[in-house]
Motif scaffolding. Structure first.
Motif, PDB file in Angstrom:
ATOM      1  N   ASP A 138       0.840  -1.197   0.000  1.00  0.00           N
ATOM      2  CA  ASP A 138       0.000   0.000   0.000  1.00  0.00           C
ATOM      3  C   ASP A 138       0.877   1.249   0.000  1.00  0.00           C
ATOM      4  O   ASP A 138       1.578   1.534   0.982  1.00  0.00           O
ATOM      5  CB  ASP A 138      -0.924   0.006   1.213  1.00  0.00           C
ATOM      6  N   ALA A 139       0.830   1.994  -1.081  1.00  0.00           N
ATOM      7  CA  ALA A 139       1.720   3.139  -1.254  1.00  0.00           C
ATOM      8  C   ALA A 139       1.468   4.236  -0.228  1.00  0.00           C
ATOM      9  O   ALA A 139       2.413   4.838   0.296  1.00  0.00           O
ATOM     10  CB  ALA A 139       1.574   3.699  -2.668  1.00  0.00           C
ATOM     11  N   SER A 140       0.206   4.516   0.085  1.00  0.00           N
ATOM     12  CA  SER A 140      -0.094   5.610   1.003  1.00  0.00           C
ATOM     13  C   SER A 140       0.401   5.307   2.415  1.00  0.00           C
ATOM     14  O   SER A 140       0.931   6.186   3.103  1.00  0.00           O
ATOM     15  CB  SER A 140      -1.595   5.906   1.007  1.00  0.00           C
ATOM     16  N   THR A 141       0.239   4.079   2.867  1.00  0.00           N
ATOM     17  CA  THR A 141       0.727   3.712   4.191  1.00  0.00           C
ATOM     18  C   THR A 141       2.246   3.777   4.239  1.00  0.00           C
ATOM     19  O   THR A 141       2.830   4.230   5.235  1.00  0.00           O
ATOM     20  CB  THR A 141       0.252   2.296   4.572  1.00  0.00           C
ATOM     21  N   LEU A 142       2.901   3.331   3.180  1.00  0.00           N
ATOM     22  CA  LEU A 142       4.356   3.428   3.131  1.00  0.00           C
ATOM     23  C   LEU A 142       4.830   4.865   3.255  1.00  0.00           C
ATOM     24  O   LEU A 142       5.841   5.150   3.914  1.00  0.00           O
ATOM     25  CB  LEU A 142       4.874   2.833   1.817  1.00  0.00           C
ATOM     26  N   GLU A 143       4.111   5.782   2.634  1.00  0.00           N
ATOM     27  CA  GLU A 143       4.496   7.188   2.736  1.00  0.00           C
ATOM     28  C   GLU A 143       4.371   7.695   4.167  1.00  0.00           C
ATOM     29  O   GLU A 143       5.172   8.511   4.618  1.00  0.00           O
ATOM     30  CB  GLU A 143       3.653   8.042   1.791  1.00  0.00           C
ATOM     31  N   ASP A 144       3.377   7.205   4.900  1.00  0.00           N
ATOM     32  CA  ASP A 144       3.247   7.565   6.318  1.00  0.00           C
ATOM     33  C   ASP A 144       4.465   7.082   7.101  1.00  0.00           C
ATOM     34  O   ASP A 144       5.006   7.801   7.950  1.00  0.00           O
ATOM     35  CB  ASP A 144       1.983   6.960   6.916  1.00  0.00           C
ATOM     36  N   VAL A 145       4.885   5.845   6.833  1.00  0.00           N
ATOM     37  CA  VAL A 145       6.055   5.297   7.520  1.00  0.00           C
ATOM     38  C   VAL A 145       7.303   6.093   7.142  1.00  0.00           C
ATOM     39  O   VAL A 145       8.131   6.423   8.001  1.00  0.00           O
ATOM     40  CB  VAL A 145       6.240   3.805   7.181  1.00  0.00           C
ATOM     41  N   ALA A 146       7.446   6.416   5.874  1.00  0.00           N
ATOM     42  CA  ALA A 146       8.600   7.189   5.423  1.00  0.00           C
ATOM     43  C   ALA A 146       8.646   8.558   6.100  1.00  0.00           C
ATOM     44  O   ALA A 146       9.730   9.032   6.477  1.00  0.00           O
ATOM     45  CB  ALA A 146       8.562   7.344   3.906  1.00  0.00           C
ATOM     46  N   ALA A 147       7.491   9.179   6.266  1.00  0.00           N
ATOM     47  CA  ALA A 147       7.446  10.481   6.932  1.00  0.00           C
ATOM     48  C   ALA A 147       7.924  10.373   8.377  1.00  0.00           C
ATOM     49  O   ALA A 147       8.643  11.249   8.877  1.00  0.00           O
ATOM     50  CB  ALA A 147       6.024  11.039   6.874  1.00  0.00           C
ATOM     51  N   GLU A 148       7.525   9.304   9.052  1.00  0.00           N
ATOM     52  CA  GLU A 148       8.002   9.081  10.418  1.00  0.00           C
ATOM     53  C   GLU A 148       9.522   8.944  10.442  1.00  0.00           C
ATOM     54  O   GLU A 148      10.197   9.500  11.326  1.00  0.00           O
ATOM     55  CB  GLU A 148       7.381   7.809  10.995  1.00  0.00           C
ATOM     56  N   CYS A 149      10.057   8.224   9.488  1.00  0.00           N
ATOM     57  CA  CYS A 149      11.496   7.999   9.439  1.00  0.00           C
ATOM     58  C   CYS A 149      12.259   9.283   9.111  1.00  0.00           C
ATOM     59  O   CYS A 149      13.325   9.553   9.682  1.00  0.00           O
ATOM     60  CB  CYS A 149      11.818   6.916   8.408  1.00  0.00           C
ATOM     61  N   GLY A 192      15.281  11.719  11.165  1.00  0.00           N
ATOM     62  CA  GLY A 192      16.576  12.062  10.612  1.00  0.00           C
ATOM     63  C   GLY A 192      17.053  11.187   9.475  1.00  0.00           C
ATOM     64  O   GLY A 192      18.153  11.392   8.940  1.00  0.00           O
ATOM     65  N   ALA A 193      16.250  10.222   9.080  1.00  0.00           N
ATOM     66  CA  ALA A 193      16.670   9.309   8.020  1.00  0.00           C
ATOM     67  C   ALA A 193      16.285   9.842   6.646  1.00  0.00           C
ATOM     68  O   ALA A 193      15.384  10.676   6.508  1.00  0.00           O
ATOM     69  CB  ALA A 193      16.035   7.943   8.227  1.00  0.00           C
ATOM     70  N   THR A 194      16.958   9.319   5.632  1.00  0.00           N
ATOM     71  CA  THR A 194      16.522   9.485   4.257  1.00  0.00           C
ATOM     72  C   THR A 194      15.729   8.242   3.898  1.00  0.00           C
ATOM     73  O   THR A 194      16.197   7.120   4.095  1.00  0.00           O
ATOM     74  CB  THR A 194      17.725   9.622   3.309  1.00  0.00           C
ATOM     75  N   ALA A 195      14.516   8.421   3.392  1.00  0.00           N
ATOM     76  CA  ALA A 195      13.657   7.268   3.127  1.00  0.00           C
ATOM     77  C   ALA A 195      12.912   7.447   1.817  1.00  0.00           C
ATOM     78  O   ALA A 195      12.372   8.521   1.538  1.00  0.00           O
ATOM     79  CB  ALA A 195      12.657   7.068   4.262  1.00  0.00           C
ATOM     80  N   ILE A 196      12.904   6.390   1.021  1.00  0.00           N
ATOM     81  CA  ILE A 196      12.079   6.339  -0.173  1.00  0.00           C
ATOM     82  C   ILE A 196      11.172   5.120  -0.073  1.00  0.00           C
ATOM     83  O   ILE A 196      11.423   4.207   0.732  1.00  0.00           O
ATOM     84  CB  ILE A 196      12.915   6.283  -1.473  1.00  0.00           C
TER      85      ILE A 196
END
Length: 306
Positions: free
Chosen positions: A37-48, A52-56
């Motif tokens: 699920d792309a939208s949920t992944l974006e939520d996780v990436a925002a948390e990361c 301080g992380a770089t996340a895609i």
């Protein structure tokens, strides 16, 4: 390895995968997060990113070898390589073998086992070129014990552990490429809410239920200091010894006890859960099972089987 790890995590949308992403983010890792699920992944990436992380992110169904290859390619294109590949995507199902529809059984094998095989193949392609890397596969205590009602899950996890042992032997001449298995017991994640349920009764996790961050810490730990096998959940790990020492007694006791513990008296609709489609309603790290008043039951899942 580089000081800042480049980490791919499959099954990053919830539970252990989401917890692991957060812990790597606290180390300023460069993350590639995969899930259905792309939208949920974006939520996780925002948390990361907030940590301080770089996340895609990349929407990935690990049962597709082509999509898993694209995931590895995306990590190399963005970060120049992969230091750690965390194979975590997994599906769960309740029901006797005869109750479980063939397509559900096959789907669990394709995600839980073939998905890990595809991930290992994609990661090794990069690791061989780098001459280093750590493959961390999240297996299960069910890689070493059995119980009724979860035959496709047990089949997939037994197969996974065997695959990892063979792979480790074949990589003996590559000392800087490591294969690590992490075996969680019952963990407080949404996996039970997500599970398919063909029993007709509400289900609940087998106590005691462990904090998912314990598993995430184990994953991060073996990424830095590789270890062949790590079990998480001491109490249920004792069943490994019981099964080895007294297999007949183990079978007799578990055959009776597990259904009594895992199933409640409440009726539940037949459901495929998130087996064929992601469930956006339960995407947190925890499933809310560690408070005793909540350890009651969960219904059959999101979607009634048609």
């Amino acid at each position: 390895m580089t000081d800042t790890l480049r980490v791919v995590i499959t099954g990053a949308s919830s539970g252990i995968g989401r917890a692991t992403a957060r812990l790597f983010a606290e180390e300023d890792a460069r993350l590639v997060l995969a899930g259905r699920d792309a939208s949920t992944l974006e939520d996780v990436a925002a948390e990361c990113r907030a940590l301080g992380a770089t996340a895609i992110t990349l929407r990935t169904d690990v049962s597709s070898a082509e999509e898993v290859d694209r995931l590895a390619d995306a990590a190399v294109e963005r970060f120049g390589g992969i230091d750690v590949w965390v194979g975590n995507a997994s599906l769960y199902s309740f029901g006797t073998f005869e109750q479980t529809p063939p397509d559900v059984f096959d789907r669990l094998l394709s995600v839980n086992l073939s998905g890990q095989v595809y991930g290992a193949r994609a990661a090794l392609r990069v690791f061989r070129r780098q001459e280093r890397g750590v493959l961390v596969s999240v297996a299960s205590i069910y890689s070493r014990i059995t119980s009724p009602l979860v035959s496709p899950y047990v089949t997939s996890k037994f197969g996974l552990l065997g695959f990892l042992e063979v792979l480790r032997m074949e990589l003996a001449s590559a000392p800087d490429i490591h294969v690590c298995a992490v075996l969680p017991a019952t963990i407080d994640t949404p996996i039970h809410q997500h599970a398919a349920n063909h029993t007709g009764r509400a289900v609940r996790p087998l106590p005691p239920v462990t904090d998912p961050f314990r598993v995430a810490r184990a994953i991060v730990r073996v990424s830095h200091a590789p270890r062949r096998l790590t079990q998480v959940g001491r109490v249920q790990s004792l069943f490994v010894h019981a099964r080895a020492l007294a297999p007949s007694a183990y079978q007799a006791v578990v055959a009776r006890a597990y259904p009594a513990l895992a199933l409640t008296r409440d009726a539940a609709p037949v459901s495929d859960g998130n087996v064929f489609h992601p469930d956006r309603r339960s995407t947190g790290v925890t499933g809310g099972w560690r408070w005793f008043p909540r350890l009651r039951r969960i219904p059959g899942g999101a979607a009634r089987r048609r």
